[in-house]
Design an enzyme around this catalytic site. Structure first.
Site, PDB file in Angstrom:
ATOM      1  CG  HIS A 158      -1.763  -1.200   1.381  1.00  0.00           C
ATOM      2  ND1 HIS A 158      -2.901  -1.442   0.662  1.00  0.00           N
ATOM      3  CD2 HIS A 158      -1.574  -2.280   2.185  1.00  0.00           C
ATOM      4  CE1 HIS A 158      -3.409  -2.622   1.023  1.00  0.00           C
ATOM      5  NE2 HIS A 158      -2.609  -3.156   1.933  1.00  0.00           N
ATOM      6  CB  SER A 279      13.587  22.470 -13.755  1.00  0.00           C
ATOM      7  OG  SER A 279      12.752  23.608 -13.860  1.00  0.00           O
ATOM      8  CE  LYS A 285      11.958  19.018  -9.812  1.00  0.00           C
ATOM      9  NZ  LYS A 285      10.836  19.393 -10.696  1.00  0.00           N
ATOM     10  CD  GLU A 292       8.815  12.177 -14.621  1.00  0.00           C
ATOM     11  OE1 GLU A 292       8.814  12.667 -13.490  1.00  0.00           O
ATOM     12  OE2 GLU A 292       9.177  12.810 -15.636  1.00  0.00           O
TER      13      GLU A 292
END
Length: 493
Positions: A158, A279, A285, A292
């Site tokens: 979970h 970024s 970043k 992704e």
């Protein structure tokens, strides 16, 4: 009067917009090699069965060999005016040797059985390519498991802390998962590697053809004899894309963990700089874009699967032009799954799992307390439900004082209040993450010995899959070599 090869009954040529809408030459470029190979085998069969005489067969054989060699050196460009790969190849042959001989090649076949045969030939090779790419990934996952056996990782359910696990257990779990994908790919290969050539348009032919011969020359394992089924069969495409979709689903699960574990909050995985981007506005970043994108590309293959299933459910038996829409989605699925397996492989072998961080988390998140409950059952003869409650209450009390399971004195005092006596060393031995992992020694468990046994079993399976790939490729290589050799002899008659 139409100039098309099929235009005997037509008074005028096809509309330019209709031709543009229906032609498939851009898609068919992947099939040129296989269409030529299929024509080679078909010609050998026609000659051996006495359907095409030696003089015509010799001329056609020479032109096919020329086309084959030209295409191997520099892929042939297909002319949209000839609609598809089949009419392009036939037209090129006719232009080389004239219609008297060139017009005989298409005897006892149809574009209907040609296209499904070409697709099967192309797909079976790509299935082998994808399988090999996946096998190489599994090989390295098992190597990573060997190298990290005994190092600590965090196990979740979970997405909440569950139990500490062996890092090798995590790597080998994906190896286990991908091995099932290999099995599915082998099934897809079996369903794909079946010869449809000779089914003709839908009803077979009155010519005395030999389908077993073309099956042998084209390297197929068997023949799909029912002609009506053969020409409209695309379930092999559905099966292959389904296998690809499941691979992408499994890659997506891995990608999700890479994305989550590499976040600052978890800090469990460091993705190599080469597999991340920054970024344009935020200097700090480091974005795990490969993971992704793998997750995003899953939708392409899922969409292709739904599209082919939708096409298949809406056609009658016999060929329908709906079926030519199978190839764009199949090509894209093949490309997507190959690139996704390859880049996921490279990302995993260059990423670093932070076991020190995992150890700290395992202490702080109480993930070893299950073993305390187990100990109360085994050494103190306490019913598991009572042991569960005692251990759960301990977690709540430690959390209230902002402490964790390293507070051995507190744990000893709390257990004593429940009439349970344990020494500090017993408590430490019980709840230390590395000790907990080493005790999970059941078959398939996370202990180093259990994981090592699983790695051995998986390597044995992997060896069999590697052997199958090599044997399958060798069979196709021999089939093409045999076809070409026999065609060369025919060309010299």
């Amino acid at each position: 009067m139409s100039t098309k090869l099929w235009a005997g009954v037509f008074n005028k040529d096809v509309d330019a917009e209709v031709l543009d809408y229906t032609e498939t030459t851009k898609i068919d470029t992947r099939l040129v090699h296989y269409d030529i190979w299929g024509s080679m085998a078909h010609l050998i069969m026609l000659n051996e069965q006495g359907i095409v005489a030696h003089d015509a067969a010799s001329a056609i054989a020479s032109s096919l060999l020329e086309l084959h060699d030209e295409n191997e050196k520099n892929p042939l460009a297909l002319n949209p005016q000839y609609e598809d790969v089949h009419l392009n190849i036939e037209t090129l042959i006719t232009q080389k040797i004239g219609p008297e001989f060139g017009g005989r090649l298409h005897t006892a076949r149809s574009r209907n059985d040609q296209v499904v045969t070409d697709t099967r030939m192309y797909l079976r090779e790509e299935i082998l390519n994808i399988t090999e790419t996946l096998v190489l990934f599994i090989d390295d996952l098992l190597q990573l498991a060997d190298e990290t056996n005994g190092r600590l990782a965090v196990g979740y359910t979970h997405l909440q802390p569950a139990q500490p696990i062996n890092l090798a257990f995590w790597y080998s779990a994906y190896a286990s998962m991908f091995l099932r994908d290999v099995e599915r790919l082998r099934d897809s290969f079996r369903y794909t590697n079946v010869n449809a050539l000779g089914a003709c348009a839908l009803a077979g032919t009155s010519f005395n053809i030999n389908r077993e011969l073309t099956t042998q020359l084209l390297g197929f394992n068997s023949t799909l004899y029912h002609s009506l089924d053969a020409t409209s069969s695309r379930d092999f495409v559905s099966h292959a894309i389904s296998s690809f979709a499941i691979i992408m689903s499994n890659l997506s699960r891995l990608a999700e963990e890479v994305v989550v574990w590499s976040s600052h909050e978890f800090g469990l995985l460091t993705v190599d700089d080469a597999f991340a981007t920054g970024s344009s506005i935020m200097p700090q970043k480091k974005n795990p874009v490969v993971g992704e994108l793998v997750k995003g590309k899953v939708g392409r293959v899922y969409g292709a699967l739904m599209q082919i299933l939708t096409i298949n459910k809406g056609i009658t038996l016999g060929y329908n032009c709906d079926l030519q829409e199978d190839k764009p989605m199949l090509w894209d699925s093949i490309d997507t799954v190959k690139s996704s397996v390859s880049i996921s492989h490279r990302q995993m072998t260059t990423s670093i799992y932070q076991s020190e961080r995992a150890t700290e988390l395992c202490w702080k998140n109480f993930s070893t307390v299950t073993e305390l409950a187990n100990m109360l059952v085994t050494s103190k003869n306490i019913p598991f439900r009572d042991a569960h409650k005692i251990s759960g209450t301990l977690v709540r009390k430690l959390a209230e004082i902002q402490s964790d399971l390293r507070n051995f004195d507190y744990i000893q005092k709390y257990l004593a209040e429940n009439s349970i006596t344990l020494s500090l060393s017993e408590i430490r031995e019980c709840v230390s993450p590395d000790k907990v992992v080493s005790r999970q020694s059941s078959s398939g468990g996370t202990s180093p010995k259990a994981v090592s046994d699983m790695i051995t079993d998986m390597r044995n399976s992997l060896s069999q899959h590697k052997l199958w790939i090599d044997e399958s490729r060798q069979k196709l290589k021999i089939a093409l070599s045999t076809t070409r050799s026999r065609l060369q002899k025919l060309s010299q008659i």
